[in-house]
Scaffold this active site. Structure first.
Site, PDB file in Angstrom:
ATOM      1  N   TYR A 148       0.838  -1.196   0.000  1.00  0.00           N
ATOM      2  CA  TYR A 148       0.000   0.000   0.000  1.00  0.00           C
ATOM      3  C   TYR A 148       0.876   1.250   0.000  1.00  0.00           C
ATOM      4  O   TYR A 148       2.083   1.187   0.228  1.00  0.00           O
ATOM      5  CB  TYR A 148      -0.964   0.011   1.202  1.00  0.00           C
ATOM      6  CG  TYR A 148      -0.336   0.355   2.526  1.00  0.00           C
ATOM      7  CD1 TYR A 148      -0.311   1.668   2.983  1.00  0.00           C
ATOM      8  CD2 TYR A 148       0.238  -0.629   3.327  1.00  0.00           C
ATOM      9  CE1 TYR A 148       0.274   1.987   4.210  1.00  0.00           C
ATOM     10  CE2 TYR A 148       0.813  -0.321   4.547  1.00  0.00           C
ATOM     11  CZ  TYR A 148       0.828   0.991   4.976  1.00  0.00           C
ATOM     12  OH  TYR A 148       1.408   1.305   6.178  1.00  0.00           O
ATOM     13  N   CYS A 149       0.241   2.397  -0.277  1.00  0.00           N
ATOM     14  CA  CYS A 149       0.942   3.697  -0.255  1.00  0.00           C
ATOM     15  C   CYS A 149      -0.043   4.738   0.270  1.00  0.00           C
ATOM     16  O   CYS A 149      -0.870   4.434   1.128  1.00  0.00           O
ATOM     17  CB  CYS A 149       1.472   4.042  -1.646  1.00  0.00           C
ATOM     18  SG  CYS A 149       0.167   4.240  -2.889  1.00  0.00           S
ATOM     19  N   HIS A 150       0.016   5.941  -0.250  1.00  0.00           N
ATOM     20  CA  HIS A 150      -0.904   6.995   0.196  1.00  0.00           C
ATOM     21  C   HIS A 150      -2.265   6.872  -0.494  1.00  0.00           C
ATOM     22  O   HIS A 150      -3.299   6.809   0.152  1.00  0.00           O
ATOM     23  CB  HIS A 150      -0.300   8.383  -0.063  1.00  0.00           C
ATOM     24  CG  HIS A 150      -1.231   9.493   0.324  1.00  0.00           C
ATOM     25  ND1 HIS A 150      -1.456   9.839   1.634  1.00  0.00           N
ATOM     26  CD2 HIS A 150      -2.011  10.307  -0.426  1.00  0.00           C
ATOM     27  CE1 HIS A 150      -2.336  10.824   1.673  1.00  0.00           C
ATOM     28  NE2 HIS A 150      -2.690  11.130   0.435  1.00  0.00           N
ATOM     29  N   ILE A 157      -3.534   4.368   2.080  1.00  0.00           N
ATOM     30  CA  ILE A 157      -3.847   4.584   3.495  1.00  0.00           C
ATOM     31  C   ILE A 157      -4.846   5.732   3.675  1.00  0.00           C
ATOM     32  O   ILE A 157      -5.518   5.822   4.694  1.00  0.00           O
ATOM     33  CB  ILE A 157      -2.554   4.823   4.321  1.00  0.00           C
ATOM     34  CG1 ILE A 157      -2.828   4.660   5.817  1.00  0.00           C
ATOM     35  CG2 ILE A 157      -1.921   6.160   3.968  1.00  0.00           C
ATOM     36  CD1 ILE A 157      -1.582   4.647   6.682  1.00  0.00           C
ATOM     37  N   GLY A 171      -2.688   4.757  -3.611  1.00  0.00           N
ATOM     38  CA  GLY A 171      -2.800   3.559  -4.438  1.00  0.00           C
ATOM     39  C   GLY A 171      -1.954   3.613  -5.699  1.00  0.00           C
ATOM     40  O   GLY A 171      -1.738   2.596  -6.351  1.00  0.00           O
TER      41      GLY A 171
END
Length: 106
Positions: A69-71, A97, A73
């Site tokens: 995951y990241c900020h 996230i 997607g």
């Protein structure tokens, strides 16, 4: 699966539930160390997108389940593609996230 399903952003909340139900899995946060320190999903490991190739030293087995995951997607989507090119066969982009509803560690 419909033609446009590929463009849907993964649901990180469902992805986190899948992560918890998967044995011998690594949850990977590909954001910057600064972003990670500001808040991350519990039990995640910070391996920024810029150094994603260092995962080989952390996870040498290419069949290990990796949930990424990241900020939002976007970077996790890039990381998922890169990991696939590196030979990892069990990689899942779980999104960003920004839409995570669970507890965040700092």
């Amino acid at each position: 699966m419909g033609f446009f399903d590929f463009s849907k952003v993964p649901d990180i909340n469902q992805g986190f539930e899948d992560y918890k139900a998967t044995p011998n899995v690594l949850l990977v946060d590909v954001r910057t160390p600064q972003e990670y320190r500001e808040g991350h999903v519990p039990d995640s490991r910070n391996i920024p997108l810029q150094v994603i190739d260092t995962i080989k030293t952390i996870v040498p087995q290419t069949n290990t389940p990796l949930f990424v995951y990241c900020h939002s997607g976007a970077r996790s989507s890039q990381a998922t593609a890169m990991l696939g090119k590196m030979g990892y066969t069990n990689v899942k982009n779980i999104g960003g996230i920004v839409s995570y509803k669970g507890k965040v560690d700092k």
